[in-house]
Motif scaffolding. Sequence first.
Motif, mmCIF file in Angstrom:
data_model
loop_
_atom_site.group_PDB
_atom_site.id
_atom_site.type_symbol
_atom_site.label_atom_id
_atom_site.label_comp_id
_atom_site.label_asym_id
_atom_site.label_seq_id
_atom_site.Cartn_x
_atom_site.Cartn_y
_atom_site.Cartn_z
ATOM 1 N N ASP A 1 36.092 -69.708 24.960
ATOM 2 C CA ASP A 1 34.850 -70.507 25.650
ATOM 3 C C ASP A 1 34.665 -69.927 26.985
ATOM 4 O O ASP A 1 33.560 -69.313 27.325
ATOM 5 N N TRP A 2 35.631 -69.476 27.798
ATOM 6 C CA TRP A 2 35.424 -68.854 29.428
ATOM 7 C C TRP A 2 34.970 -67.402 28.747
ATOM 8 O O TRP A 2 34.098 -67.073 29.452
ATOM 9 N N ALA A 3 35.531 -66.666 27.896
ATOM 10 C CA ALA A 3 35.103 -65.197 27.791
ATOM 11 C C ALA A 3 33.786 -65.292 26.973
ATOM 12 O O ALA A 3 32.967 -64.470 27.507
ATOM 13 N N SER A 4 33.351 -66.254 26.305
ATOM 14 C CA SER A 4 31.979 -66.422 25.686
ATOM 15 C C SER A 4 30.911 -66.795 26.996
ATOM 16 O O SER A 4 29.852 -66.004 26.918
ATOM 17 N N HIS A 5 31.335 -67.475 27.785
ATOM 18 C CA HIS A 5 30.456 -67.763 28.829
ATOM 19 C C HIS A 5 30.221 -66.387 29.671
ATOM 20 O O HIS A 5 29.208 -66.161 30.382
ATOM 21 N N ALA A 6 31.274 -65.597 30.003
ATOM 22 C CA ALA A 6 31.084 -64.359 30.522
ATOM 23 C C ALA A 6 30.466 -63.218 29.762
ATOM 24 O O ALA A 6 30.423 -62.156 30.098
ATOM 25 N N ASN A 7 30.268 -63.412 28.397
ATOM 26 C CA ASN A 7 29.499 -62.512 27.520
ATOM 27 C C ASN A 7 30.397 -61.465 27.249
ATOM 28 O O ASN A 7 29.932 -60.358 27.272
ATOM 29 N N ASN A 8 31.739 -61.742 27.269
ATOM 30 C CA ASN A 8 32.805 -60.556 27.234
ATOM 31 C C ASN A 8 33.332 -60.577 25.598
ATOM 32 O O ASN A 8 34.349 -61.423 25.403
ATOM 33 N N ILE A 9 32.897 -59.752 25.005
ATOM 34 C CA ILE A 9 33.455 -59.922 23.554
ATOM 35 C C ILE A 9 35.006 -59.348 23.384
ATOM 36 O O ILE A 9 35.415 -59.852 22.467
ATOM 37 N N ASP A 10 35.381 -58.508 24.232
ATOM 38 C CA ASP A 10 36.744 -57.955 24.241
ATOM 39 C C ASP A 10 37.679 -59.100 24.151
ATOM 40 O O ASP A 10 38.503 -59.552 23.673
ATOM 41 N N THR A 11 37.360 -59.804 25.673
ATOM 42 C CA THR A 11 38.278 -61.015 25.595
ATOM 43 C C THR A 11 38.177 -62.211 24.815
ATOM 44 O O THR A 11 38.941 -62.857 24.699
ATOM 45 N N CYS A 12 36.838 -62.394 24.190
ATOM 46 C CA CYS A 12 36.599 -63.283 23.282
ATOM 47 C C CYS A 12 37.390 -63.027 22.115
ATOM 48 O O CYS A 12 38.116 -64.145 21.421
ATOM 49 N N ILE A 13 37.674 -61.748 21.417
ATOM 50 C CA ILE A 13 38.369 -61.408 20.287
ATOM 51 C C ILE A 13 39.789 -61.938 20.608
ATOM 52 O O ILE A 13 40.534 -62.333 19.869
ATOM 53 N N GLY A 14 40.357 -61.368 21.907
ATOM 54 C CA GLY A 14 41.770 -61.340 22.514
ATOM 55 C C GLY A 14 42.224 -62.964 22.497
ATOM 56 O O GLY A 14 43.251 -63.444 22.043
ATOM 57 N N ALA A 15 41.122 -63.740 22.836
ATOM 58 C CA ALA A 15 41.347 -65.141 22.899
ATOM 59 C C ALA A 15 41.473 -65.977 21.544
ATOM 60 O O ALA A 15 42.442 -66.797 21.283
ATOM 61 N N ILE A 16 40.790 -65.364 20.502
ATOM 62 C CA ILE A 16 40.698 -65.822 19.412
ATOM 63 C C ILE A 16 42.019 -65.428 18.603
ATOM 64 O O ILE A 16 42.985 -66.388 18.003
ATOM 65 N N GLU A 17 42.459 -64.273 18.983
ATOM 66 C CA GLU A 17 43.799 -63.715 18.338
ATOM 67 C C GLU A 17 44.956 -64.791 19.035
ATOM 68 O O GLU A 17 46.021 -65.075 18.310
ATOM 69 N N SER A 18 44.879 -64.965 20.318
ATOM 70 C CA SER A 18 45.694 -65.733 20.947
ATOM 71 C C SER A 18 46.020 -67.316 20.406
ATOM 72 O O SER A 18 47.064 -67.843 20.005
ATOM 73 N N GLY A 19 44.838 -67.751 19.987
ATOM 74 C CA GLY A 19 44.684 -69.119 19.261
ATOM 75 C C GLY A 19 45.177 -69.127 17.947
ATOM 76 O O GLY A 19 46.009 -69.824 17.330
ATOM 77 N N ASP A 20 45.171 -67.726 17.055
ATOM 78 C CA ASP A 20 45.449 -67.408 15.997
ATOM 79 C C ASP A 20 47.214 -67.306 15.928
ATOM 80 O O ASP A 20 47.708 -67.954 15.121
ATOM 81 N N ASP A 21 47.651 -66.882 16.994
ATOM 82 C CA ASP A 21 49.024 -66.861 17.193
ATOM 83 C C ASP A 21 49.637 -68.445 17.286
ATOM 84 O O ASP A 21 50.983 -68.545 16.873
ATOM 85 N N ALA A 22 48.945 -69.324 18.083
ATOM 86 C CA ALA A 22 49.362 -70.490 18.065
ATOM 87 C C ALA A 22 49.279 -71.371 16.692
ATOM 88 O O ALA A 22 50.294 -72.093 16.476
ATOM 89 N N PHE A 23 48.411 -71.013 15.895
ATOM 90 C CA PHE A 23 48.226 -71.558 14.496
ATOM 91 C C PHE A 23 49.215 -71.245 13.790
ATOM 92 O O PHE A 23 49.998 -71.921 13.203
ATOM 93 N N ARG A 24 49.811 -69.778 14.151
ATOM 94 C CA ARG A 24 50.782 -69.096 13.213
ATOM 95 C C ARG A 24 52.075 -70.101 13.670
ATOM 96 O O ARG A 24 53.091 -70.244 12.690
ATOM 97 N N ALA A 25 52.178 -70.227 14.806
ATOM 98 C CA ALA A 25 53.383 -70.894 15.395
ATOM 99 C C ALA A 25 53.715 -72.440 14.693
ATOM 100 O O ALA A 25 54.685 -72.661 14.697
ATOM 101 N N ALA A 26 52.462 -73.050 14.693
ATOM 102 C CA ALA A 26 52.450 -74.447 14.086
ATOM 103 C C ALA A 26 52.811 -74.448 12.843
ATOM 104 O O ALA A 26 53.760 -75.233 12.374
ATOM 105 N N VAL A 27 52.057 -73.395 12.148
ATOM 106 C CA VAL A 27 52.567 -73.595 10.492
ATOM 107 C C VAL A 27 53.806 -72.953 10.274
ATOM 108 O O VAL A 27 54.630 -73.407 9.296
ATOM 109 N N GLY A 28 54.366 -72.132 11.281
ATOM 110 C CA GLY A 28 55.658 -71.471 11.091
ATOM 111 C C GLY A 28 56.803 -72.754 11.507
ATOM 112 O O GLY A 28 57.711 -72.750 10.681
#
Length: 616
Positions: free
Chosen positions: A529-556
Amino acid sequence: MEDSVPDQELARRFDAFTQRAAVLPPAVADGARRQPARRARRQVTLAGGSAQAPRPAARPRAPRAAACAPGRPLLAPPPPAGRASWGHWGDQPHRYAAWSNHSNRLIPVYTFGMRLDGVAGPRSVYRDEPRLRELYGRLPDHTLNPAAEYFDQTDVYRLQKEAAEAGKRIVVLVVFDGLDWHTTRSAAIAVRGRVDYAEGRGTGLFFQDYRGTETDFGFCVTSPANDGTKSDVDAQAVRDPGGKRPGGYDASRGGATPWDPRASMRYLTGRDRDVPHPFTDSAASATSLCSGRKTYNDAINVGPSGEKLEPIARLLQSRGWAVGAVSSVPVSHATPACSYSNNVSRDDYQDISRDLLGQPSIAHRDPLPGLDLLIGGGFGVTRTEEADQGANFEPGNKYVADSTLAAIDAARGGRYRVATRTPDRRGADVLAEAARDAIARKLRLFGFFGAAEGHLPFQTADGGYDPGESRLEKSGEIDPLHKKYGGTIRYTPADVAENPTLAEMTTAAMDVLSAKGPFWLMVEAGDVDWASHANNIDTCIGAIESGDDAFRAAVGWIERHDAWDEAVVIVTSDHGHPFVLLDPRAFTDEGCPAPEPGPPETQPAAYTVGPSPVGE
């Protein structure tokens, strides 16, 4: 970046996008399960000599020039009033950042361990007039839809409740704050380096491709009951129930699916004069997710008239479950706040944290029991005054009052093992040590970390922490939210080293909660959300990857404990943002040249983010 592309060409590309002129390859078959290569890990040495926790390494980069996938020169955003041929935010293709707030888009929901048959399609509340009246407290204009395949965000609450009542003993709700189908697809293209889908569930991210258990995909409406409601924090009262604009969702304007080419961006950003349905904020939407009720924007688990609601965590806790929340942003921000608290205003951070941690608050003079675990940001952010937090605001930490920190600490007779960011110590080590201690001593756990304005360091699309410098100050016409989030902040090596990742927080949380019995856990990737408010697609994608890693940790964790028979994980968002990807090829390997080889970066560089948000 093609700053010289003429307006006519941008208009042509926008028309092509909305008309779906190009037919893209179908999604990878549902049975396929991606095993993506893991990013390299780097070591940053602290002043005291200890090494940083494993972190994704920044890939070698050539100078930033074009819109490219991770591992390539990536998406350096133009000034807000500038333009980019590959995409834009809002309804003006000639202007890169015409909108920096939320949208009313349908958002994706992925379930693992249960299906969506009971809420979607023929059972959608949007096909049923009596149920729709009950949901909104009236029949919203242009909202009843006999053909609706989508469901409502409040149904996510019901899914969690049904999972527990069906005998599940682990319920994990993963919330990507600010994520929608379009930013998910952008991230998936960037991760894969190719365009694999144009509709549906998609493929490319771990949560899209995971098939370790039964899984389903759908999408839901996020509209609030209304916006414009005024409240009194000190009285904990709503002054004008119903506010200024009632909510609803018109599929003929917003789209029958998230990828519907008919969607009007003016409608989705609440600016359609004929049907001005408002978009939600993170408080109203998280109340829907956690308490199953529509409410006004700004409300933390209170109804449209200010009545207190019981969130799923408190319901399950009363039945013997352990409950917790982790977040990459401050612990008393709207989404984690709704895991447990009640308040008429999302901005009353200290009182919200009092509820979260079982202390007397303005809403509960007799304190709530408190979460069994809370880990997130907010550390080190101090204020001498905060008008929005009411008369009982205490100078000191903005998000958790110093008196609350003292009262809960087991070292002072409280019930929580407290772990905070510690100079010259790896954040992952500090948290893991505290988790082991909490388990051994049968204590609760509070982890308090953060950099700058209290958030964890936000990563970029290549796994590093080094987006380009903001060009905000070079533009004369700036959206207020873009200005708020678009300042420049520089991470130090210590910022990266002394904070755990969201994935590490998730693993620690599941270890601690599981030691107490059945458990419910919220995991929030708030930096999308913070990256999207800043209209920064680079950090938006990075944030999604970070959340994806957290999902990976949960199912792991679930896999290691052979627990899928008794577990449910739900991945969703609270709302979307109006990013329009005009040229998907720009995010692919084909769309940009390979970088010149070079050593991986080891020092975090600048990140563009503003002060702590109020309109998250």
